[in-house]
Design an enzyme around this catalytic site. Structure first.
Site, PDB file in Angstrom:
ATOM      1  N   ASP A 394     -32.797  -0.530  11.681  1.00 31.18           N
ATOM      2  CA  ASP A 394     -31.748  -0.099  12.591  1.00 31.18           C
ATOM      3  C   ASP A 394     -31.565   1.407  12.421  1.00 31.18           C
ATOM      4  OD1 ASP A 394     -29.515  -0.261  14.338  1.00 31.18           O
ATOM      5  OD2 ASP A 394     -28.181  -0.262  12.602  1.00 31.18           O
ATOM      6  N   LYS A 511     -22.051  -3.062  25.958  1.00 33.97           N
ATOM      7  CA  LYS A 511     -22.187  -1.662  25.539  1.00 33.97           C
ATOM      8  C   LYS A 511     -21.032  -0.799  26.057  1.00 33.97           C
ATOM      9  CE  LYS A 511     -27.149  -1.929  24.892  1.00 33.97           C
ATOM     10  NZ  LYS A 511     -26.964  -2.266  23.478  1.00 33.97           N
ATOM     11  N   ASP A 755     -27.008  -2.797   9.266  1.00 33.82           N
ATOM     12  CA  ASP A 755     -25.674  -2.819   8.673  1.00 33.82           C
ATOM     13  C   ASP A 755     -24.612  -3.404   9.586  1.00 33.82           C
ATOM     14  OD1 ASP A 755     -25.663  -0.747  10.528  1.00 33.82           O
ATOM     15  OD2 ASP A 755     -24.238   0.456   9.365  1.00 33.82           O
ATOM     16  N   ASP A 759     -27.113  -6.643  13.932  1.00 36.44           N
ATOM     17  CA  ASP A 759     -28.358  -6.725  13.158  1.00 36.44           C
ATOM     18  C   ASP A 759     -28.531  -8.081  12.466  1.00 36.44           C
ATOM     19  OD1 ASP A 759     -29.027  -3.992  13.661  1.00 36.44           O
ATOM     20  OD2 ASP A 759     -27.554  -3.403  12.155  1.00 36.44           O
TER      21      ASP A 759
END
Length: 1056
Positions: A394, A511, A755, A759
């Site tokens: 990531d 988003k 994190d 993920d």
């Protein structure tokens, strides 16, 4: 978030995957259903205890009343102090079944063969009274030695196991499980273990639920991950009202150790610690299941093969005695001596040092990882890291520091750096030309999911603790610090003027984040102005914008030219590695009271049009300083590093270039992949899909939209052709698909670092999940390895550690086999088939295996990495085994083929010095008796006793050559000697000295001479073995020289 009422927060998790929790949960759920309809019989029954839970059936007001709490005040300090007497919010681990562990220590590894040998030795002792067999003290001495071996081995296994567990527990204690709670009217972060019943906990996406709690306030998109309990990966929606009478099935309870994966909520704690559902399940389901690590499975497989061979040759030896020797040469051997000699087959094949070195490797790994504050949930993770061939990382918080700062702000007609805002406004003749800052400040502050920890509010803004994701944290610090008196921009008054009515938190699919706020008119309390504030990804929100704010606060139409200007600005900032957000607003009608949250959410989605664009914000998140050199090391180790992020393509590409993931100037796109896929023929074997060493480095960037459209041939091209890849704008599901597609091809072992909540699916799907210590609870739960100090440089160290453990265990195996399963076995074989007196008796064989061999092999576990360890290709976990044909070739046709003939030659040399030629020693069978070649039986026995000691010493010292040879695969000892330099390992010297001391004690100790018939040997037989060891070393140095100079030769191909 819809108004209703607040609630409670985090606690310590019980444990999880090893407890059989999921089966117990389902069983308990059924029993609870039954018990709610039946009379309770046992108040201690977990099903009855859970059936008695009724917090989910109460109204929100009744929940606050029962637990003496308040939606905005929470618990008062005095109430907290009283309730702390109930104990910490910690789930007790299940009790350890020590008798099972003890049995594993006593009978595990090769100890069961030692038990067989011990029992048979005792049996032979019954038959060993003169004149039937060897003297009784010798047989009993061997039996005592065998039982000592078992006791010492068991004690060693227990000690190493305890030490490794102790180290790992100390590292686990460094994980700070925290919870956000409301106490005395302030939100504060406390240790999860300090939560008490009645606490109002505040949970947001990524948080672990710290205690059992009743949800009293929730966002419309609230979702929980209960897979730890149920084993099902589907997200469970949260609710305010009971959806089932069964406490385990209703959706308005948040249970300990589950996770919030979407949305936010408040909950009132009604159970903590062992009284939670998880606490009761842990108590029910008993001890953690034991799982073999990768290396342990390899060694166990090897152990089974060796054990079967040992038992086969032991039985064959006895069979030959029974059907051939006893009848053909009746005086050659007795039953008891045949059993004792045959025991050599059991001990000869046992590389007793191998299980000890495997156990020791766990401690070595644990200590090394502990020093770097890396939490390894299962030590198998390190072994798997040694096989890693692809690392998917990531970006935010993993490759970058996760400490975001607002750097640039852009409006329709102006661009500002953060540091120049106040200066430019103050210098303006009319500050009103910058009125747009007021709208921007409102959105940045009110459309924000982050919150300050009330206990740090007295500190400067930059030093305060904030609970929230990095983007919201950056905006919160910026908006809190932004103060423009000329424009009436001030955070303290803003919070009082506006009330939040509804919220849709940011998620990786939309988003964007949405907040609905109302401004209360102080003159008319009921008059409200309602705004919908939205912030998110420009490429997602631009299509919904139809107007734009100018610098003076006036609204104008968003023209195509203005759109292009903002799009160009976004690309420019993104190319500099900045995360770009667009801030928008829209006036809406007041939301009707009493509408269900889902209806309000649908209404807001319908309002997501005709937005007014306020401005762009550029947020800087610099790469971690240790990332670029770490990626360079990882890539040199043959591991491909891919970036998988939800960020904008150009931002991701810019950061990827900065850290060294992308090094090529030309970066291919989906069109290049499609063109290549149409030309290539897909291979039949997916294991072959990987880039060739001769291929040029090629780079690729794909978006989530591209990933969704990829076909199987496309994936074959991507995985089999490209070394550098950036996946941008990906969703959690797409991240998981990327991992699975890479794993399915080229025998790839895939690691994922991350994190965030988004993920977690990829971390679970990977062979190795690596989470940052500062990451979300969901990510840390899904990962197998946690970098507590967020130290990316620990990853190459862990890779090296995994490779080193495997490498050293291979060296241990190669060292142990030539003397043990070869030289000792040849002694037994010569005795049984060639009619010769056994040149190495059973005591010496047992003693050598468990003392001389072990003491020298342990030194190999402390070998430092060879210079090329991190330049080799990753090990293929499917095909590269601990023991392969190349290793056995070196054992039986190289090292062993030099060692046992040397030892046998010394035996014959000594016999010839006594006047006994080759044919006087071999094929004698029953003729070896009083009068043979003119010697008495006592003289012949003396010859055999001394000859056996010579054979024993020759094997022990000859192994010096093997030990020094196997320390390096290809490098000469001149560049890596054990006494000084980068490969210094003084334990090698101690091991070599120790093995000579053991030989001296055995040969010159009066007790050993009396019981085991050991004898001093002539001085020349102490010196000659050193020349043999030197010869073995020189032969191996010659082999390594050929391998280095002629890497494509047959010798190089055969090299281990």
């Amino acid at each position: 978030m819809v108004d209703t009422t607040p609630s409670a927060e985090p606690a310590e998790s019980g444990s999880g995957k090893g407890y059989g929790i999921q089966v117990a949960y389902r069983t308990l759920s059924v029993r609870v259903e039954e018990n709610t309809k039946a009379t309770s019989k046992s108040p201690l029954d977990p099903a009855d205890a859970i059936a008695s839970i009724d917090a989910h059936l109460l109204s929100v007001d009744e929940v606050y009343t029962r637990y003496s709490s308040h939606p905005t005040v929470g618990l008062e300090l005095a109430a907290v102090r009283r309730r702390e007497r109930d104990g910490k919010n910690v789930i007790s681990p299940p009790p350890t079944v020590y008798w099972k562990k003890t049995l594993n220590y006593v009978f595990g590894g090769f100890n069961f063969l030692m038990w067989i040998a011990f029992i048979l030795t005792i049996a032979s002792a019954v038959l060993s009274y003169k004149p039937l067999g060897p003297p009784l003290p010798f047989v009993l001495g061997v039996a005592v030695l065998l039982i000592l071996v078992i006791i010492i081995s068991a004690a060693f296994y227990a000690l190493v196991d305890w030490n490794a567990n102790r180290i790992m527990k100390s590292i686990k204690s460094l994980i700070a499980h925290e919870a956000a709670v409301i106490r005395d009217g302030n939100q504060q972060i406390i240790s999860a273990a300090d939560i008490v019943v009645g606490d109002v906990a505040v949970l947001s996406a990524g948080d672990r639920v710290p205690a059992d709690m009743r949800v009293v306030q929730a966002s419309s998109d609230l979702r929980f991950d209960r897979s730890l309990l149920t084993g099902e990966s589907e997200m469970i929606p949260g609710a305010l009202d009971a959806t089932s009478d069964n406490a385990l099935e209703t959706r308005n309870l948040a249970l300990t150790s589950t996770f919030v994966v979407q949305g936010t909520c408040h909950g009132v704690v009604f159970a903590t610690g062992d009284r939670t559902v998880m606490g009761r399940l842990v108590k029910m389901s008993g001890e953690t299941k034991f799982k073999l690590t990768t290396i342990q499975r390899e060694v166990w497989f090897f152990t089974k093969i060796i054990s079967c061979l040992a038992l086969f040759f032991f039985c064959l030896s006895l069979l030959l005695y029974g059907v051939w020797l006893r009848t053909t040469y009746p005086g050659y051997d007795t039953t008891s001596s045949a059993i004792v000699n045959s025991i050599g087959c059991l001990t000869a094949f046992v590389p007793q040092g191998l299980p000890i070195c495997v156990a020791l490797s766990l401690t070595v790994v644990a200590r090394r990882m502990a020093k770097r504050q890396v939490l390894v949930k299962n030590l198998a993770t390190i072994e798997t890291l040694g096989c890693m061939s692809v690392l998917c990382s990531d970006k935010t918080g993993t490759l970058t520091a996760g400490k975001m700062m607002v750097e640039n702000i852009a409006f329709l007609d102006d661009i500002f750096g953060v540091d120049e805002i106040n200066e430019r406004v103050a210098k303006a003749s009319n500050p009103a030309v910058f009125s747009v800052f007021k709208a921007l400040h409102q959105i940045a502050r009110l459309c924000n999911g982050a919150k300050f920890d009330a206990t740090t509010n007295h500190l400067p803004v930059q030093d305060r603790t904030i609970k929230g994701d990095p983007t919201d944290t950056a905006l919160l610090r910026f908006s809190e610090a932004l103060s423009i008196p000329e424009l009436d921009v001030d955070s303290s008054t803003l919070q009082q003027e506006y009330q939040k009515k509804f919220e849709i938190p940011f998620n990786s699919r939309n988003k964007w984040m949405l907040s609905v706020v109302s401004k209360v008119n102080t003159s008319e309390k009921n008059a409200e102005l309602t705004w919908m504030f939205v912030k998110g990804a420009p490429d997602v929100l631009f299509p919904s914008c139809t107007s734009v704010l100018q610098g003076d606060g006036t609204v104008v139409t968003l023209t195509s030219r203005a759109r292009q200007m903002f799009a160009t600005l976004q690309e420019d900032w993104s190319c500099r590695g900045q995360r770009v957000l667009v801030l928008c607003r829209k006036p809406i009608e007041q939301i009707k009271a009493g509408l269900p949250p889902n209806d309000v959410e649908d209404l807001m989605y319908a309002e997501m049009c005709d937005l007014t664009l306020v401005g762009l914000i550029g947020i800087c998140d610099p790469p971690r300083p240790d990332v670029s050199p770490s990626i360079s090391i990882i890539r040199r180790a043959g591991v491909r590093v891919f970036m998988v992020t939800g960020d904008f393509k150009l931002t991701a590409l810019a950061i990827a270039r900065q850290v060294g993931i992308i090094t090529q100037h030309v970066v291919n796109t989906i069109q290049d992949v499609r063109a290549a896929a149409s030309e290539k023929v897909s291979p039949k074997d997916y294991h072959l899909i990987k880039p060739s060493e001769d291929d040029d480095i090629r780079s690729l960037v794909l978006t989530g939209e591209d990933v969704a459209s990829l076909t199987t041939p496309d994936w074959n091209v991507i995985v089999g052709t490209y070394t550098e890849i950036v996946f941008a704008r990906t969703t959690p599901d797409q991240k998981m698909r990327i991992v699975e597609e890479i794993k399915a091809r080229g025998d790839n072992t895939v690691a994922v670092t991350g994190d965030g909540v988004n993920d977690a699916p990829a971390l679970k799907a990977a062979d190795i999940g690596v989470a940052m210590g500062s990451g979300s609870d969901v990510a840390k739960e899904a990962a197998a390895l946690i970098l507590l100090k967020n130290d990316f440089a620990s990853i190459p160290v862990a890779i090296e550690m995994g490779r080193l453990v495997f490498d050293n265990l291979k060296k241990v195996t190669l060292y142990l086999m030539p003397a043990g399963s070869y030289s000792e076995f040849m002694a037994v074989l010569a005795n049984v088939l060639l009619g010769m007196q056994i040149p190495m008796n059973s005591y010496q064989q047992v003693c050598y295996c468990i003392t001389n061999d072990v003491i020298m092999s342990i030194s190999l576990m402390y070998e430092k990495p060879e210079w090329d360890l991190m330049q080799r290709k990753p090990r293929n976990a499917r095909t590269d085994r601990l023991t392969d044909w190349r290793l056995f070739f070196h054992v039986y046709l190289f090292y062993g083929l030099m060692l046992w003939p040397c030892a046998m030659a010394m035996w014959f040399l000594y016999m010839s010095q006594q006047g006994l030629g080759f044919y006087d020693v071999i094929l004698t069978f029953s003729r070896w008796e009083d009068g043979w070649q003119g010697y008495t039986l006592d003289q012949l026995t003396q010859f055999v006793d001394v000859g056996q000691c010579i054979y024993y010493v020759t094997v022990a010292i000859g192994q010096y050559g093997t030990l020094l040879s196997v320390r390096n695969r290809r490098v000469s000892i001149l560049q890596s000697n054990p006494l000084w330099g980068p490969r210094r390992n003084l334990l090698v010297l101690f091991g070599m000295s120790g093995t000579v001391l053991i030989c001296i004690v055995n040969l010159y100790g009066a007790g050993f001479q009396q019981v085991f018939n050991t004898r001093p040997i002539p001085g020349m037989f102490w010196g000659l073995p050193f020349t043999f060891a030197l010869g073995i070393l020189l032969m191996d140095e010659t082999r390594k020289t050929i391998v280095r100079r002629y890497p494509k030769s047959l010798i190089a191909w055969l090299a281990w």
